[in-house]
Design a protein around this motif. Structure first.
Motif, PDB file in Angstrom:
ATOM      1  N   GLN A   3      34.335  35.964  50.333  1.00 39.43           N
ATOM      2  CA  GLN A   3      33.735  37.010  49.514  1.00 39.43           C
ATOM      3  C   GLN A   3      32.334  36.562  49.120  1.00 39.43           C
ATOM      4  O   GLN A   3      32.145  35.454  48.625  1.00 39.43           O
ATOM      5  N   ALA A   4      31.338  37.422  49.352  1.00 43.80           N
ATOM      6  CA  ALA A   4      29.943  37.060  49.098  1.00 43.80           C
ATOM      7  C   ALA A   4      29.635  36.977  47.610  1.00 43.80           C
ATOM      8  O   ALA A   4      28.746  36.246  47.199  1.00 43.80           O
ATOM      9  N   VAL A   5      30.339  37.735  46.773  1.00 46.81           N
ATOM     10  CA  VAL A   5      30.080  37.752  45.339  1.00 46.81           C
ATOM     11  C   VAL A   5      31.012  36.765  44.650  1.00 46.81           C
ATOM     12  O   VAL A   5      32.232  36.899  44.757  1.00 46.81           O
ATOM     13  N   PRO A   6      30.490  35.763  43.942  1.00 47.17           N
ATOM     14  CA  PRO A   6      31.350  34.776  43.288  1.00 47.17           C
ATOM     15  C   PRO A   6      32.349  35.433  42.340  1.00 47.17           C
ATOM     16  O   PRO A   6      32.004  36.326  41.572  1.00 47.17           O
ATOM     17  N   GLY A   7      33.587  34.972  42.418  1.00 48.98           N
ATOM     18  CA  GLY A   7      34.617  35.443  41.499  1.00 48.98           C
ATOM     19  C   GLY A   7      35.474  36.569  42.019  1.00 48.98           C
ATOM     20  O   GLY A   7      36.596  36.753  41.563  1.00 48.98           O
ATOM     21  N   LEU A   8      34.961  37.358  42.969  1.00 52.79           N
ATOM     22  CA  LEU A   8      35.746  38.484  43.469  1.00 52.79           C
ATOM     23  C   LEU A   8      36.926  38.004  44.308  1.00 52.79           C
ATOM     24  O   LEU A   8      36.883  36.939  44.922  1.00 52.79           O
ATOM     25  N   ALA A   9      37.975  38.819  44.343  1.00 55.48           N
ATOM     26  CA  ALA A   9      39.146  38.496  45.150  1.00 55.48           C
ATOM     27  C   ALA A   9      38.751  38.317  46.610  1.00 55.48           C
ATOM     28  O   ALA A   9      37.981  39.100  47.158  1.00 55.48           O
TER      29      ALA A   9
END
Length: 204
Positions: A3-9
């Motif tokens: 996942q490119a966005v930190p924290g997303l599933a």
């Protein structure tokens, strides 16, 4: 698994339905932080739980991990309302999910945290659950995921079962059975304020 966005599933469940009479197919997908939650979503769309297989060498570390995974896999969206989740993509690859249990056996502790941690040295992972009185109390715990998770108190039905066996208390971690069904997918939005990764505590 990325996942490119930190924290997303970082897990993606995909359901493909083929219509052989018309020669077309439809695809539906959703993101989840935990494998068992993705499996629950697929079960709700007709997948047989006993047919799930794993192509990764990483497996559950112990019986408790398998128990919590079974709980998540066999419960539906009417039970757990997910508030927050966060996936760390660096060692030790922690994942936590905060959800309200709408069918809790302890109304004073309706909020659960599901915490998964990768055991890098032996290619396993542990999954644990803890109980909290409020979502904010659960969020406070996530600031230090090395802290112990509060364990569930024994339910009246579990105490009755223990008494029938001649004991005074049920075994710790007793869970009330639930009807099977899918978990609702989380919306694909980035956490508003990603929590800092706390330093791991040294083990004496």
């Amino acid at each position: 698994m990325w996942q490119a966005v930190p924290g997303l599933a970082s897990l993606r469940a995909v359901h493909v339905e083929r219509d052989r009479t018309t020669g077309v197919f439809t695809i539906e997908s959703a993101s989840f932080p935990l494998v068992a939650m993705a499996q629950s979503w697929l079960v709700g769309r007709g997948a047989a739980p006993e047919r799930f297989t794993s192509l990764t060498p990483i497996g559950p570390a112990d019986r408790e991990t398998r128990r919590v995974e079974t709980l998540l896999r066999e419960t539906g969206p009417e039970r757990f309302t997910v508030h927050d989740d966060y996936t760390y993509t660096t060692e030790p690859y922690d994942i936590w999910v905060i959800a309200t249990d709408t069918r809790t056996d302890d109304p004073q502790l309706p909020v659960r945290v599901f915490h998964e941690r990768r055991q890098v040295d032996d290619d396993t992972y542990t999954l644990r659950e803890g109980r909290f009185p409020t979502v904010e109390a659960a969020r406070t715990w996530t600031r230090d995921p090395d802290a112990p998770l509060p364990q569930p108190r024994t339910s009246p039905s579990a105490r009755a079962a223990a008494a029938a066996r001649g004991g005074t208390h049920a075994a710790p971690g007793t869970v009330v059975g639930t009807a099977p069904g899918p978990l609702a997918p989380r919306p694909s939005t980035a956490p508003a304020t990603p929590p800092p990764r706390p330093a791991r505590k040294a083990t004496p």
